[in-house]
Design a protein around this motif. Structure first.
Motif, short mmCIF file in Angstrom:
data_model
loop_
_atom_site.label_atom_id
_atom_site.label_comp_id
_atom_site.label_asym_id
_atom_site.label_seq_id
_atom_site.Cartn_x
_atom_site.Cartn_y
_atom_site.Cartn_z
N MET A 85 1.28 -1.09 -0.26
CA MET A 85 0.07 -0.23 0.28
C MET A 85 0.53 1.09 -0.03
SD MET A 85 -3.48 0.47 -0.16
CE MET A 85 -3.66 2.08 -0.14
N SER A 86 0.77 1.44 -1.10
CA SER A 86 1.56 3.00 -1.64
C SER A 86 1.98 4.53 -1.06
CB SER A 86 2.49 2.74 -2.73
OG SER A 86 2.84 2.11 -3.01
N VAL A 87 0.07 4.58 -0.60
CA VAL A 87 0.16 5.84 -0.27
C VAL A 87 -0.60 6.15 1.08
CG1 VAL A 87 -0.03 6.47 -2.58
CG2 VAL A 87 -1.98 5.73 -1.88
N GLU A 88 -0.97 6.82 1.92
CA GLU A 88 -2.31 7.05 2.25
C GLU A 88 -3.30 8.46 2.32
OE1 GLU A 88 -0.56 7.83 5.94
OE2 GLU A 88 0.62 5.57 5.94
N LYS A 89 -4.25 8.31 3.09
CA LYS A 89 -4.85 9.60 2.62
C LYS A 89 -4.36 10.78 2.94
CE LYS A 89 -8.63 10.11 5.33
NZ LYS A 89 -9.75 9.48 6.61
N GLY A 90 -4.53 11.78 1.94
CA GLY A 90 -4.21 13.14 2.45
C GLY A 90 -2.81 13.02 1.23
N ASP A 91 -2.00 12.36 0.91
CA ASP A 91 -1.17 11.87 0.27
C ASP A 91 -1.53 12.75 -1.50
OD1 ASP A 91 0.17 11.38 2.56
OD2 ASP A 91 0.47 8.65 0.66
N GLY A 96 0.23 7.68 -12.69
CA GLY A 96 1.67 6.59 -13.48
C GLY A 96 2.40 6.31 -11.69
N ASP A 97 1.74 7.50 -10.70
CA ASP A 97 2.48 6.36 -9.28
C ASP A 97 1.45 4.99 -8.60
OD1 ASP A 97 3.96 8.54 -9.35
OD2 ASP A 97 3.74 10.16 -7.49
N LEU A 98 2.40 4.79 -8.07
CA LEU A 98 1.80 3.25 -7.64
C LEU A 98 1.07 3.88 -6.48
CD1 LEU A 98 1.39 0.44 -7.33
CD2 LEU A 98 3.73 0.10 -6.27
N GLU A 182 -6.09 -1.88 3.38
CA GLU A 182 -4.75 -1.36 4.08
C GLU A 182 -3.69 -2.55 3.29
OE1 GLU A 182 -3.37 0.56 5.82
OE2 GLU A 182 -5.40 1.94 6.26
N GLN A 183 -2.22 -2.90 3.63
CA GLN A 183 -2.06 -3.89 3.29
C GLN A 183 -2.31 -5.17 3.81
OE1 GLN A 183 2.81 -2.95 3.37
NE2 GLN A 183 3.24 -4.96 2.90
N GLY A 184 -2.22 -6.05 3.46
CA GLY A 184 -2.66 -7.16 3.41
C GLY A 184 -4.18 -7.51 3.36
N ASP A 185 -5.30 -6.54 3.11
CA ASP A 185 -6.23 -6.85 2.34
C ASP A 185 -6.40 -7.39 1.65
OD1 ASP A 185 -7.46 -5.39 5.09
OD2 ASP A 185 -7.92 -3.83 4.01
N TYR A 186 -7.96 -8.09 0.75
CA TYR A 186 -8.03 -8.63 -0.73
C TYR A 186 -9.31 -8.44 -0.95
CZ TYR A 186 -8.54 -12.75 -3.84
OH TYR A 186 -8.26 -12.88 -4.98
N LEU A 187 -8.35 -7.84 -1.94
CA LEU A 187 -9.07 -6.89 -3.21
C LEU A 187 -9.74 -7.79 -4.37
CD1 LEU A 187 -7.12 -3.85 -4.09
CD2 LEU A 187 -9.36 -3.85 -2.50
N ASN A 188 -11.13 -7.33 -4.19
CA ASN A 188 -12.30 -8.60 -5.06
C ASN A 188 -12.07 -7.83 -6.53
OD1 ASN A 188 -12.89 -10.93 -4.03
ND2 ASN A 188 -14.19 -9.67 -2.84
N VAL A 189 -12.43 -8.01 -7.39
CA VAL A 189 -12.84 -7.05 -8.57
C VAL A 189 -13.85 -6.20 -9.22
CG1 VAL A 189 -13.07 -6.77 -11.12
CG2 VAL A 189 -11.78 -8.80 -10.30
N GLY A 190 -12.92 -4.98 -8.32
CA GLY A 190 -14.09 -3.76 -8.52
C GLY A 190 -14.29 -3.22 -7.72
#
Length: 360
Positions: A85-91, A96-98, A182-190
């Motif tokens: 997770m490369s960013v946080e709220k407010g960044d 093109g940034d990850l 957050e890092q470690g969460d599982y993302l479904n499509v969409g």
């Protein structure tokens, strides 16, 4: 003679003396008063200045508020666990940034396997083409090989795209407004990775009355003052073709490029929208008067010294005075004595500049 009769006689004598004194001195008093405001022929004397109309933009004050140019929820296109997770709220991010890195898992090996299959299909198809030239291969076998080649080629593109989509990147420059995972969460499509808001440029939106909308032009510069005190310049980029069904006003958008870090969405603003150019006079507010009907205007004098009242409309204000319309292109505007004269009165006019009189 009784006391009552004596008192009455004294009062009568006093009144007679007072009336007689007025008949002898009244003319002198009037003459003395007229000497300071009348000319040689007894006409009232006023001071005036010559004014010429100049083109002046008509400004419409419009209330509005700032809004982000774009707000986009960036969603996953492939399913997987978030490795990074490369960013946080407010960044702040650039295009093109990850934002989120989804676990690659077997996607890299899928690409290698698809590429190997494609290479094999290419070799087989080339061999069958050589045999076909020698008349040793049928059209059916060649068509099958061509179909297999196309299938393996498409599979390479599919697996490469799946690998590429594990990297969720910023679509434009902006600020991270929401970060639901957050890092470690599982993302479904969409499912959402982040919500990103574009704040450069920023939009100021307002509503314009139907009587004014046809006088507004796209591309015109607009001065903007925020309730927080900042002053901005923007360009009209959108005027609605149909009104709001409730207010019967037309939405208007002004785009402000490079507004600065301190400008946020949702700030109340006042816009000065130009409605075109018209001839107007710059006058002092002190020259304005009200006629007997309570109408605002000024008193002017023609070449024959005849006073006239002209209604005016204020176009805009400036540190040097007020810009007004409703007057002829050239006019002699009464600036001293305008409260003492009336329409149709003949007066003496002094057009000499006030500065010259003071210096003398």
């Amino acid at each position: 003679m009784s006391n009552k009769n004596l008192v009455a006689l004294l009062i009568g004598l006093s009144m007679a003396i007072w009336l007689l004194s007025g008949s002898f001195t009244g003319d002198q008093v009037i003459a003395d008063e007229g000497g300071s405001s009348s000319g040689a022929a007894g006409k009232f004397k006023v001071r005036a200045q010559h004014s010429e109309a100049t083109p002046r933009a008509t400004i419409l004050e419009v209330s509005g508020q700032t809004e982000a140019n774009r707000i986009v929820t960036v969603r996953a296109e492939v399913a997987g666990r978030i490795d990074v997770m490369s960013v946080e709220k407010g960044d702040r991010v650039k295009a093109g940034d990850l934002l989120c890195q989804i676990a690659v898992d077997t996607r890299e090996s899928d690409v290698l396997e698809a590429r190997a299959a494609f290479k094999s299909a290419q070799m087989e198809y080339k061999g069958l083409m050589d045999l076909r030239k020698q008349g040793l291969q049928s059209e059916i076998q060649l068509a099958k090989a061509e179909a297999a080649l196309a299938t393996t080629q498409a599979n390479v593109k599919r697996t490469e795209l799946a690998l590429q989509k594990t990297r969720i990147v910023a679509p434009f420059n902006g600020v991270i407004e929401q970060q639901p995972v957050e890092q470690g969460d599982y993302l479904n499509v969409g499912q959402s990775c982040v919500t990103i808001m574009e704040i450069d440029p920023i939009i100021v939106k307002g509503q314009v009355a139907e009587r004014s909308v046809n006088s507004i032009e796209l591309g015109r510069e607009v001065a903007i003052r925020l309730i927080t005190g900042e002053e901005l310049k923007g360009e009209i980029t959108y005027i609605a073709r149909s009104p709001d069904s409730t207010t019967r006003t037309f939405p208007l958008e002004v785009t402000v490029a490079a507004p600065g870090d301190g400008i946020r969405a949702g700030i109340s603003a006042r816009m000065q929208v130009p409605l075109g150019s018209q001839l107007a006079h710059l006058i002092s507010p002190a020259a304005m008067v009200l006629n007997d009907s309570g109408q605002m205007g000024v008193r002017i004098v023609n070449d024959n010294g005849i006073v006239a009242f002209k209604r005016i409309t204020i176009v805009s204000e400036s540190p040097d005075g007020v810009w007004v319309k409703g007057l002829p292109e050239q006019v002699n505007l009464i600036t001293v004595g305008q409260e003492e004269v009336f329409e149709g009165q003949k007066v003496d006019v002094d057009l000499s500049p006030l500065g010259a009189i003071v210096s003398n």
